[in-house]
Design an enzyme around this catalytic site. Structure first.
Site, PDB file in Angstrom:
ATOM      1  CG  PHE A 146      -0.460   0.526   2.430  1.00  0.00           C
ATOM      2  CD1 PHE A 146      -0.299   1.973   2.823  1.00  0.00           C
ATOM      3  CD2 PHE A 146       0.274  -0.520   3.703  1.00  0.00           C
ATOM      4  CE1 PHE A 146       0.512   2.216   3.770  1.00  0.00           C
ATOM      5  CE2 PHE A 146       0.943  -0.019   4.642  1.00  0.00           C
ATOM      6  CZ  PHE A 146       1.171   1.323   4.802  1.00  0.00           C
ATOM      7  CE  LYS A 151      -2.886  -8.638  -4.081  1.00  0.00           C
ATOM      8  NZ  LYS A 151      -3.562  -7.646  -3.296  1.00  0.00           N
ATOM      9  CD  GLU A 163      -5.456  -6.205   0.077  1.00  0.00           C
ATOM     10  OE1 GLU A 163      -4.502  -6.011  -0.565  1.00  0.00           O
ATOM     11  OE2 GLU A 163      -5.621  -7.088   1.010  1.00  0.00           O
ATOM     12  NE  ARG A 164      -5.066  -2.236   4.284  1.00  0.00           N
ATOM     13  CZ  ARG A 164      -6.104  -3.255   4.426  1.00  0.00           C
ATOM     14  NH1 ARG A 164      -7.286  -3.010   4.115  1.00  0.00           N
ATOM     15  NH2 ARG A 164      -5.778  -4.138   5.217  1.00  0.00           N
ATOM     16  CB  SER A 219       4.726  -7.348   5.858  1.00  0.00           C
ATOM     17  OG  SER A 219       3.886  -8.299   5.505  1.00  0.00           O
ATOM     18  CB  CYS A 231      10.504  -0.357   2.843  1.00  0.00           C
ATOM     19  SG  CYS A 231      11.105   0.181   1.276  1.00  0.00           S
ATOM     20  CD  GLU A 261       8.430  -2.357   8.477  1.00  0.00           C
ATOM     21  OE1 GLU A 261       7.552  -3.225   8.503  1.00  0.00           O
ATOM     22  OE2 GLU A 261       9.110  -1.874   7.451  1.00  0.00           O
TER      23      GLU A 261
HETATM   24  P1  NAD Z   1       1.337  -6.638   3.174  1.00  0.00           P
HETATM   25  O1  NAD Z   1       2.461  -7.466   3.507  1.00  0.00           O
HETATM   26  O2  NAD Z   1       0.265  -6.601   4.216  1.00  0.00           O
HETATM   27  O3  NAD Z   1       0.818  -6.502   1.749  1.00  0.00           O
HETATM   28  C1  NAD Z   1       1.549  -6.510   0.486  1.00  0.00           C
HETATM   29  C2  NAD Z   1       0.932  -7.154  -0.535  1.00  0.00           C
HETATM   30  O4  NAD Z   1       0.481  -8.590   0.033  1.00  0.00           O
HETATM   31  C3  NAD Z   1      -0.716  -6.769  -0.668  1.00  0.00           C
HETATM   32  O5  NAD Z   1      -0.911  -6.923  -2.188  1.00  0.00           O
HETATM   33  C4  NAD Z   1      -1.440  -7.833   0.067  1.00  0.00           C
HETATM   34  O6  NAD Z   1      -2.585  -7.905  -0.810  1.00  0.00           O
HETATM   35  C5  NAD Z   1      -0.752  -9.122   0.053  1.00  0.00           C
HETATM   36  N1  NAD Z   1      -1.117  -9.868   1.130  1.00  0.00           N
HETATM   37  C6  NAD Z   1      -1.495  -9.335   2.430  1.00  0.00           C
HETATM   38  N2  NAD Z   1      -1.571 -10.378   3.235  1.00  0.00           N
HETATM   39  C7  NAD Z   1      -1.376 -11.509   2.532  1.00  0.00           C
HETATM   40  C8  NAD Z   1      -1.514 -12.662   2.877  1.00  0.00           C
HETATM   41  N3  NAD Z   1      -2.068 -13.206   4.087  1.00  0.00           N
HETATM   42  N4  NAD Z   1      -1.462 -13.895   1.756  1.00  0.00           N
HETATM   43  C9  NAD Z   1      -1.085 -13.365   0.673  1.00  0.00           C
HETATM   44  N5  NAD Z   1      -0.946 -12.387   0.211  1.00  0.00           N
HETATM   45  C10 NAD Z   1      -1.124 -11.422   1.075  1.00  0.00           C
HETATM   46  O7  NAD Z   1       2.310  -5.147   3.098  1.00  0.00           O
HETATM   47  P2  NAD Z   1       1.592  -3.865   3.390  1.00  0.00           P
HETATM   48  O8  NAD Z   1       1.387  -3.375   4.845  1.00  0.00           O
HETATM   49  O9  NAD Z   1       0.668  -3.680   2.212  1.00  0.00           O
HETATM   50  O10 NAD Z   1       2.988  -2.901   3.120  1.00  0.00           O
HETATM   51  C11 NAD Z   1       3.889  -2.435   4.163  1.00  0.00           C
HETATM   52  C12 NAD Z   1       5.143  -3.244   4.256  1.00  0.00           C
HETATM   53  O11 NAD Z   1       5.908  -3.441   2.728  1.00  0.00           O
HETATM   54  C13 NAD Z   1       6.246  -2.849   5.284  1.00  0.00           C
HETATM   55  O12 NAD Z   1       6.511  -3.997   5.912  1.00  0.00           O
HETATM   56  C14 NAD Z   1       7.324  -2.181   4.479  1.00  0.00           C
HETATM   57  O13 NAD Z   1       8.638  -2.341   5.043  1.00  0.00           O
HETATM   58  C15 NAD Z   1       7.239  -3.287   3.307  1.00  0.00           C
HETATM   59  N6  NAD Z   1       7.977  -2.364   1.958  1.00  0.00           N
HETATM   60  C16 NAD Z   1       9.017  -3.067   1.689  1.00  0.00           C
HETATM   61  C17 NAD Z   1       9.599  -2.559   0.490  1.00  0.00           C
HETATM   62  C18 NAD Z   1      10.743  -3.161   0.240  1.00  0.00           C
HETATM   63  O14 NAD Z   1      11.268  -2.717  -1.021  1.00  0.00           O
HETATM   64  N7  NAD Z   1      11.873  -3.752   1.090  1.00  0.00           N
HETATM   65  C19 NAD Z   1       9.164  -1.419   0.073  1.00  0.00           C
HETATM   66  C20 NAD Z   1       7.788  -0.889   0.335  1.00  0.00           C
HETATM   67  C21 NAD Z   1       7.338  -1.517   1.398  1.00  0.00           C
END
Ligand code: NAD
Length: 499
Positions: free
Chosen positions: A149, A173, A176-177, A226, A281, A384
């Site tokens: 998101f 994909k 969804e937020r 994450s 991140c 985090e």
């Molecule tokens: P998230 O892991 O909740 O979601 C990321 C994606 O995974 C979304 O598309 C979501 O729909 C999907 N997802 C969520 N739960 C799932 C599940 N149980 N099974 C399968 N798919 C699932 O992350 P977020 O809250 O959207 O983003 C924040 C996180 O992303 C933070 O931890 C941040 O550090 C990380 N981030 C990392 C980088 C990097 O390059 N290292 C860059 C940006 C963000």
């Protein structure tokens, strides 16, 4: 209420599952749209469309693909205001920050205009008698990206621009937020000349992610999110024989040496710690001043500035430093972590938890928090937080300071503030972290370098964008060709060598 569906085969389509997610306005807490959550069958349909479209796109010469990218860059600039406004409305970040989100993606599109050069192979004339050898880079076919998101424009573009310029078809994909901007980007790609079906946006949750992970046609998956989900996507995707790269969470430390310019360091910490409400991140979430004197002076500079941070909705324009966090649950989690820091003995120098904004009582706002005397065993240090919270961990020496990020499970980014070249060089050379800043707080590599962390901030090899990005979304084929002038008579039974 607006219903956001998918973007498949060059047009917006409604979801068929009957399942929806809520898209909030983080500033007001109101539900502003519903987003369709795809079934595995809907995902499959999109993949089949992408597979058909990829054959012609993959055979298009790279210069034509580059021209589509060039046009796309122009369209992004044309629609910058609209994209930024939509992004801010669904994410909550300020308009200048939302434009930065679009621009850091646009820069990868610009880099991809160089696809003809990046797709070039290698050639060896006369590798043996009458033998020439050459390697070529080919697209993988249908590939996918699953994105978070916090950068709804930049991260999708990091993925699909590279993959498309290399000749793949793409299934995105997004989170969804905030699903609106990714669909707008796909529409702009179509307007730029990308054939229908080559880029498809499928909205969804775990069901569509699992369908991507298990789909036999999808060859590669780039994930950002994450760490727990990154590890899950990596493990399941790899078990299904796919090429997978997953980028996860972070805890980025900034070391402040006694010789550093403390005003510069304080500026850096305020911007990198609290910008975008800490939902980056590459946010700096831990400051490590070396020596008590450095720490005392730094806290003295930081505290009034954290108290004075301007928090509000993006609609307030330049009067706002950062906006709300993404959801009410995220807000509760962040406040819970702040409470745990107090319970576990850290000193809460500035407490932003009770921040209230008239007219926005249901928004996900909180003020900046600043902790001193944080130690390694505390949850606020280990986890985090992904909110506007900066922890100061005091170190007596440089060695003690560098050991903190070295020992932390995450390894995305880190920075050092110093005037001493030897110290900076030693830091950059020894640290076990992927992206390093020397007097630069958020060292996000530019498009023509590549982005990626170490340790539990990334799973798989090869980074995002840059030449690594092209390597990830292509594979190499090597041809060995012999021409009659070099042909020997008779069969050879031993392995051919060049002896
Ligand atoms: P998230 O892991 O909740 O979601 C990321 C994606 O995974 C979304 O598309 C979501 O729909 C999907 N997802 C969520 N739960 C799932 C599940 N149980 N099974 C399968 N798919 C699932 O992350 P977020 O809250 O959207 O983003 C924040 C996180 O992303 C933070 O931890 C941040 O550090 C990380 N981030 C990392 C980088 C990097 O390059 N290292 C860059 C940006 C963000």
């Amino acid at each position: 209420m607006e219903e956001i569906g998918h973007f498949i085969n060059g047009k917006r389509v409604a979801g068929k599952s009957g399942r929806f997610g809520e898209v909030f306005n983080p500033a007001t807490g109101e539900v502003q749209a519903k987003v369709a959550l795809a079934t595995a069958d809907e995902l499959r349909e999109a993949v089949e469309i992408a597979e058909k479209a990829q054959h012609a796109w993959g055979a298009t010469n790279p210069q034509r693909r580059a021209r589509v990218m060039m046009k796309f860059v122009g369209l992004l600039n044309r629609d910058m205001d609209k994209l930024a406004e939509t992004l801010s409305r669904e994410h909550g970040k300020t308009i200048p920050d939302a434009k930065g989100d679009v621009i850091r993606g646009l820069e990868v599109a610009e880099f991809c205009i160089g696809a003809p050069h990046l797709m070039k192979g290698e050639y060896t004339e006369g590798a043996g008698p009458g033998i020439d050898m050459y390697s070529m880079r080919q697209p993988l076919g249908v590939v996918a990206g699953i994105t978070p998101f916090n950068f709804p424009a930049m991260i999708p573009m990091w993925k699909f621009c590279v993959a498309l310029a290399a000749g793949n078809a793409f299934i995105l994909k997004p989170s969804e937020r905030n699903p609106s901007v990714p669909i707008m980007l796909a529409e702009l790609m179509l307007e730029a000349g990308l054939p229908a079906g080559v880029l498809n946006v499928v909205n969804g949750d775990k069901e569509s992610v699992d369908a991507i992970l298990d789909d036999p046609i999808i060859q590669a998956i780039g994930f950002v999110g994450s760490t727990a989900i990154a590890e899950y996507v990596y493990t399941r995707g790899c078990a299904n024989g796919k090429r997978v790269q997953c980028f996860g969470g972070a805890k980025n430390h900034m070391i402040i040496m006694p010789d550093a310019d403390l005003d510069l360091a304080a500026d850096a910490l305020i911007g990198a710690g609290y910008g975008a409400a800490g939902e980056r991140c590459m946010a700096i979430s831990v400051a490590v001043p070396v020596g008590d004197e450095t720490a005392d002076r730094l806290i003295e500079k930081l505290a009034p500035r954290v108290e004075g941070l301007k928090v509000g909705p993006y609609t307030a324009g330049n009067d706002v430093d950062f906006g709300p966090v993404i959801t009410a649950q995220a807000l509760q989690r962040i406040k819970g972590l702040v409470a745990s820091g107090v319970e576990q003995g850290a000193k809460l120098v500035v407490d932003g938890r009770d921040f209230n904004l008239q007219g926005y009582e249901n928004g996900n706002f909180m003020g900046g928090c600043l902790f001193d005397n944080v130690t390694r065993d505390m949850d606020i240090y280990k986890e985090e937080i992904f909110g506007p919270v900066l922890s100061v961990v005091r170190a007596k020496t440089y060695e003690e300071a560098i050991d903190l990020p070295m020992s932390h499970e995450y390894g995305n980014g880190t920075a050092i503030y110093t005037r001493d070249g030897d110290t900076a060089r030693d830091f950059a050379s020894r640290i076990n972290i992927g992206m390093i800043g020397v007097n630069v707080p958020i060292p996000v590599p530019l498009a023509y370098h590549s982005f990626g962390g170490w340790k539990r901030s990334a799973f798989g090899d090869l980074n995002q964008h840059g030449t690594d990005g092209f390597k990830f979304y292509t594979r190499t084929k090597t041809v060995t060709a012999r021409w009659p002038s070099g042909v020997k008579e008779g069969a050879e039974f031993s392995i051919p060598t060049m002896d």
